[in-house]
Design an enzyme around this catalytic site. Structure first.
Site, mmCIF file in Angstrom:
data_model
loop_
_atom_site.group_PDB
_atom_site.id
_atom_site.type_symbol
_atom_site.label_atom_id
_atom_site.label_comp_id
_atom_site.label_asym_id
_atom_site.label_seq_id
_atom_site.Cartn_x
_atom_site.Cartn_y
_atom_site.Cartn_z
ATOM 1 C CB CYS A 14 26.246 -46.616 51.047
ATOM 2 S SG CYS A 14 27.343 -47.111 49.734
ATOM 3 N N GLY A 40 20.193 -49.164 49.875
ATOM 4 C CA GLY A 40 21.075 -50.155 49.253
ATOM 5 C C GLY A 40 20.521 -51.549 49.393
ATOM 6 C CG ASN A 115 26.046 -42.607 52.138
ATOM 7 O OD1 ASN A 115 25.182 -41.894 52.611
ATOM 8 N ND2 ASN A 115 26.047 -42.922 50.857
ATOM 9 N N GLY A 116 28.835 -42.202 50.178
ATOM 10 C CA GLY A 116 29.298 -41.060 49.376
ATOM 11 C C GLY A 116 30.471 -41.490 48.508
ATOM 12 C CE1 TYR A 256 13.870 -43.117 43.727
ATOM 13 C CE2 TYR A 256 16.227 -43.038 44.136
ATOM 14 C CZ TYR A 256 15.090 -43.761 43.852
ATOM 15 O OH TYR A 256 15.154 -45.110 43.704
HETATM 16 P P1 AMP Z 1 14.159 -43.522 34.490
HETATM 17 O O1 AMP Z 1 13.368 -44.621 33.921
HETATM 18 O O2 AMP Z 1 15.653 -43.785 34.353
HETATM 19 O O3 AMP Z 1 13.790 -42.148 34.029
HETATM 20 O O4 AMP Z 1 13.937 -43.585 36.061
HETATM 21 C C1 AMP Z 1 13.157 -42.670 36.729
HETATM 22 C C2 AMP Z 1 12.655 -43.311 37.998
HETATM 23 O O5 AMP Z 1 13.745 -43.849 38.751
HETATM 24 C C3 AMP Z 1 11.934 -42.331 38.871
HETATM 25 O O6 AMP Z 1 10.664 -42.893 39.143
HETATM 26 C C4 AMP Z 1 12.740 -42.223 40.142
HETATM 27 O O7 AMP Z 1 11.908 -42.401 41.278
HETATM 28 C C5 AMP Z 1 13.738 -43.360 40.090
HETATM 29 N N1 AMP Z 1 15.113 -42.935 40.374
HETATM 30 C C6 AMP Z 1 15.633 -41.702 40.310
HETATM 31 N N2 AMP Z 1 16.947 -41.724 40.643
HETATM 32 C C7 AMP Z 1 17.260 -42.983 40.907
HETATM 33 C C8 AMP Z 1 18.482 -43.629 41.332
HETATM 34 N N3 AMP Z 1 19.599 -42.955 41.543
HETATM 35 N N4 AMP Z 1 18.434 -44.973 41.504
HETATM 36 C C9 AMP Z 1 17.293 -45.669 41.297
HETATM 37 N N5 AMP Z 1 16.124 -45.109 40.910
HETATM 38 C C10 AMP Z 1 16.102 -43.778 40.718
#
Ligand code: AMP
Length: 474
Positions: A14, A40, A115-116, A256
């Site tokens: 969030c 979000g 948030n959290g 990230y």
């Molecule tokens: P995956 O395909 O599940 O390995 O997704 C990895 C990608 O998702 C990376 O390019 C990250 O930038 C992004 N990512 C990492 N954590 C999250 C998150 N919590 N929510 C959405 N995207 C994420």
């Protein structure tokens, strides 16, 4: 365990904002929320207060979908505003769960943005329900409203303070009770919360990029455990919450989640990611012709890798920014469709070349698998994957939306096996120590998703309310 009184466990990312003492506060809140959109995209909500009471506007979708100029000017009147953005992947974005959550209690009308994730939410909620409380939402945040209403202290300041002491886990909270705003950060300081000023008004919000869009001055970060009250732009520090042994801000915010133009805990997010990339190049060098990023979240880390390795950074992939929420999916099973909608390769950069592809993190591994196929399809000779953080092996109980443990590729497979799954020439992750050392000035951090070291007790897990595998998807 049967829990008829709740049907999902919280797993939200969030963004929050509070504005006090500014004319048409909603316009400022709107801009801040626009800058926080990355935190979000599922739903957005805003509550404002004036002498007539509260005004509410909430809905599913992006900030620009929910708010329009006319609605802000006409509906959201007042000099006090609280806004919230919510990202929730599956199912749980029922309208009633969209924040700010509002309620009337003995001393005024509350609007709460959180948030959290709380780690003792179910425990608290069960006790409240056993005591006769009725909940309107399935969100962990509503618990705080009940705790404020039930507090036996006689001032509103003391009631808020008292209620906050019952919460465990991660919370950066902006809460209005009529025209008074309260803002608080949990004693560990998992999620960011900053204070800014403009034209005699005050702003509390998740990231500094939201202050920048307003042209507001950054005053300071709220300290872990700090509770403040803001009335008509005047900030008063209330008592701090009982301190934790040490703070543990979330390192994944730097990896990230936050925007690269924000400063978190005194560190520029872009600088942190570049430092991760430089360290990654030291730990996992390779001979190659070009460094390319998985845009946009890995741009800074890829630049760091290029700086350190001396291999040129090139634009080998583009990200589509205008992917609508509805599009036609091809009828036949197409496993790379999602990635193709989001990214496209630049053939001229890739053809016949050895490329280092840098991503910020690997979670399930589904995106990267598709990307590797896409890069090879565009003629890349060799694909060397580099990740600007260690393997994600553990679920997050503090508000980053991670899959459950069983879905995390880093928890199931060793690095050489993951390289085989992705179909790459080589794979290298940044080491845990390398990551932590690269941003040592801001630590010590919560690194639980990488290390399994959870800095707080996980009350709901220990009591069997939430699976050790992680908060469940609905
Ligand atoms: P995956 O395909 O599940 O390995 O997704 C990895 C990608 O998702 C990376 O390019 C990250 O930038 C992004 N990512 C990492 N954590 C999250 C998150 N919590 N929510 C959405 N995207 C994420």
């Amino acid at each position: 365990m049967t829990m008829p009184w709740v049907d999902e466990s919280p797993r939200e990312e969030c963004g929050v904002v509070g504005i006090s003492g500014m004319d048409v506060a909603a316009e400022h809140a709107f801009l801040a929320m626009y800058a926080l959109q990355h935190r979000g995209q599922e739903a957005a909500g805003m509550v404002t207060f004036d002498e007539e009471g509260l005004h509410v506007l909430k809905g599913p979708g992006a900030v620009g979908d929910v708010f329009e100029t006319w609605s802000i000017r006409k509906k959201l009147r007042g000099r006090t505003a609280v806004g919230h953005l919510r990202y929730s992947t599956a199912g749980g974005s029922d309208l009633e769960n969209i924040q700010p959550i509002t309620a009337r209690y003995a001393n005024g009308t509350i609007a709460l943005a959180h948030n959290g994730n709380l780690t003792n939410h179910f425990d608290l909620r069960k006790r409240l329900v056993d005591d006769g409380a009725i909940f309107r939402t399935t969100s962990d945040s509503e618990t705080l409203i009940h705790l404020i209403a039930k507090s036996r202290h006689d001032t509103v300041d003391a009631q808020v303070d008292d209620a906050l002491t019952h919460l465990e886990g991660a919370f950066s909270i902006v809460l209005a009770i009529d025209e008074t705003i309260y803002a608080a950060r949990d004693p560990r300081g998992f999620r960011p919360l900053v204070l800014g000023r403009k034209d005699g008004g005050a702003i509390v919000t998740s990231e500094t990029c939201a202050l920048d869009i307003l042209g507001a001055e950054y005053v300071r970060d709220l300290q872990p455990g700090e509770v403040i009250r803001i009335r008509d732009g005047v900030v008063k520090q209330l008592r701090s919450l009982p301190p934790a042994e040490h703070p543990s801000p979330c390192i994944f915010e730097l990896v990230y989640f936050s925007r690269p133009d924000s400063r978190l805990w005194g560190i520029s997010v872009d600088a942190a990611r570049r430092a991760f990339g430089r360290q990654l190049a030291k730990e996992h060098p390779v001979e190659a012709d070009a460094v390319i990023a998985v845009p946009d979240s890995a741009n800074s880390a890829a630049l760091g890798y290029a700086e350190e390795s001396g291999i040129p950074f090139e634009l080998g992939m583009l990200r589509h920014h205008y992917v609508g929420r509805t599009f036609i999916k091809p009828s036949q099973e197409d496993r790379d469709f999602g990635a193709r909608m989001k990214y496209s390769p630049v053939r001229g950069v890739l053809e016949g070349r050895r490329v280092v592809v840098v991503d910020d993190s690997l979670v399930r591994g589904t995106t990267s698998r598709s990307l590797v196929r896409m890069l090879r399809g565009a003629g890349a000779d060799e694909v060397h994957f580099r990740i600007g953080s260690p393997p994600v092996k553990w679920p997050c109980f503090y508000g980053i939306d991670m899959p459950t443990k069983g879905e995390l590729i880093g928890s199931k497979l060793e690095v050489p096996e993951i390289a085989g799954e992705l179909g790459v020439e080589s794979l290298g992750y940044l080491s845990l120590q390398g990551m932590v050392d690269a941003v040592a000035t801001g630590g010590p951090y919560c690194t639980a998703c990488f290390s399994g070291d959870y800095p707080t007790p996980l009350v709901d897990v220990d009591k069997g309310f939430v699976s050790e595998e992680g908060p469940a998807r609905k």
